[in-house]
Design an enzyme around this catalytic site. Sequence first.
Site, PDB file in Angstrom:
ATOM      1  N   ASP A  89       9.200   2.780  -0.986  1.00 27.29           N
ATOM      2  CA  ASP A  89       7.895   2.973   0.070  1.00 27.29           C
ATOM      3  C   ASP A  89       9.118   2.972   1.641  1.00 27.29           C
ATOM      4  OD1 ASP A  89       6.473   4.229   1.668  1.00 27.29           O
ATOM      5  OD2 ASP A  89       4.977   3.199   0.443  1.00 27.29           O
ATOM      6  N   TYR A 148       0.930  -1.488   0.101  1.00 26.27           N
ATOM      7  CA  TYR A 148      -0.502   0.050   0.271  1.00 26.27           C
ATOM      8  C   TYR A 148       0.311   1.219   0.198  1.00 26.27           C
ATOM      9  CZ  TYR A 148      -3.741   3.882   2.297  1.00 26.27           C
ATOM     10  OH  TYR A 148      -4.290   4.748   1.660  1.00 26.27           O
ATOM     11  N   LYS A 204       5.898   8.758   9.199  1.00 26.16           N
ATOM     12  CA  LYS A 204       5.981   8.284  10.325  1.00 26.16           C
ATOM     13  C   LYS A 204       6.789   8.663  11.463  1.00 26.16           C
ATOM     14  CE  LYS A 204       3.039   4.467   8.948  1.00 26.16           C
ATOM     15  NZ  LYS A 204       1.304   5.392   9.125  1.00 26.16           N
TER      16      LYS A 204
END
Length: 426
Positions: free
Chosen positions: A237, A142, A265
Amino acid sequence: MKSSKKLFEKAKEIIPGGVNSPVRAFGSVEMDPIFIKKAKGSYIYDVEDNKYIDYISSWGPMIFGHGDEELNNVAIEALKYGISYGVPSAVEVEMAEIITDAYKGCEMVRMVNSGTEATMSAIRTARGYTKKDKIIKFEGCYHGHSDCLLVKSGSGTLTYNVTTSLGVPQDFVKNTIVCEFNNIKSVKDAIEQNKNEIACVIIEPVPGNMGVVIPDMDFMNDLRNITEENNILLIFDEVITGFRLSYGGAAKVFNIVPDMVCFGKIIGGGLPVGAYGGKKEIMSVVSPLGAVYQAGTLSGNPLAMSIGIAALKKLRNNPQIYDGLEKKAIKLEEWFNKNIEKTGINAKVVRYKSMLTIFFTEKSVNSYADVMNSDTKMYAKYFKGMLDSGILLPPSQFEVMFMNQALSDEDIDFTIESNLKVLSSI
């Protein structure tokens, strides 16, 4: 005190589905969500004052636990100087220096406000740099909710795609090719079928959005070689894995240097943040240097940068944190496996560094297809049992348990004991 039930009923009237991100609805575990009042250390508290050991860690960034005093003090000090300027500040430069020093191959970096924005911008940059339109992504990985990435493969054909969301025109995904994670042949076939048309390959080096799936290193090394041979940019990613697996991310652990990288994050210490970067030649196509446009009013805001800098410095100066996080995960993995064997439950524990998932399946988990064999109803029962025991796990079979530094030996031991009790009862 408002209960979670009352809050959810109210929220559903004014927020789509009652939540601001789908997984928070707890639909995958067949129950209404709990609403949180506060968090501290390894614990999170709902509005009814129930206390839970937290293994979500805000989906990864709370690597030190909640309410870390050092980061809190930095935030308080930063607030005195302002939240957003809309013009450059010194902390943006310092953050860029830290990231480019830490991550091999990331020679220039641009700050954004979310992981979705980072991946979207990286792909646009890759297309602008290569002057090619097509991209490759992998099943189960994702990369945020931008239009060209909301796609899955259909009819078993690599180049035939269908959107996974209403509101995404077919034209937006016609240039997105979906391959199989850990299957290099699927990548070779896609490249062969789309000669000189593929701008980039984007991949979660360690998937965290279908549960943990361990990458095969032959696959990863072959992927790097194949992309270089075909003038295709390789984008890691690392929104989840960056600065969690190691101070240099998955790239350092694998000893593989991607052409571009996306962060999120942890680099904001838990505040909304993202970043994308890469080789100077590639990033030089980004406006105002080049013609690839990307902008953001709150990008690099001094509050997020200040807390992010403090978080990254703490990780850089205390490398033993990573060993401690992994030891916690290893202990859970070992005892979960013992409990699975003892109870005879069909389940597999998959761990990579400080990320861990328990899949309710008989088969080994090496791919998206393996993941999809999992018994989600069994996971829902397990989730509810652990929640009743005072342990908050991800409210989906296809997510990850994240270790944080604040988890105590007592927390880990209690989790192991609860795991055995719940597995014995479901």
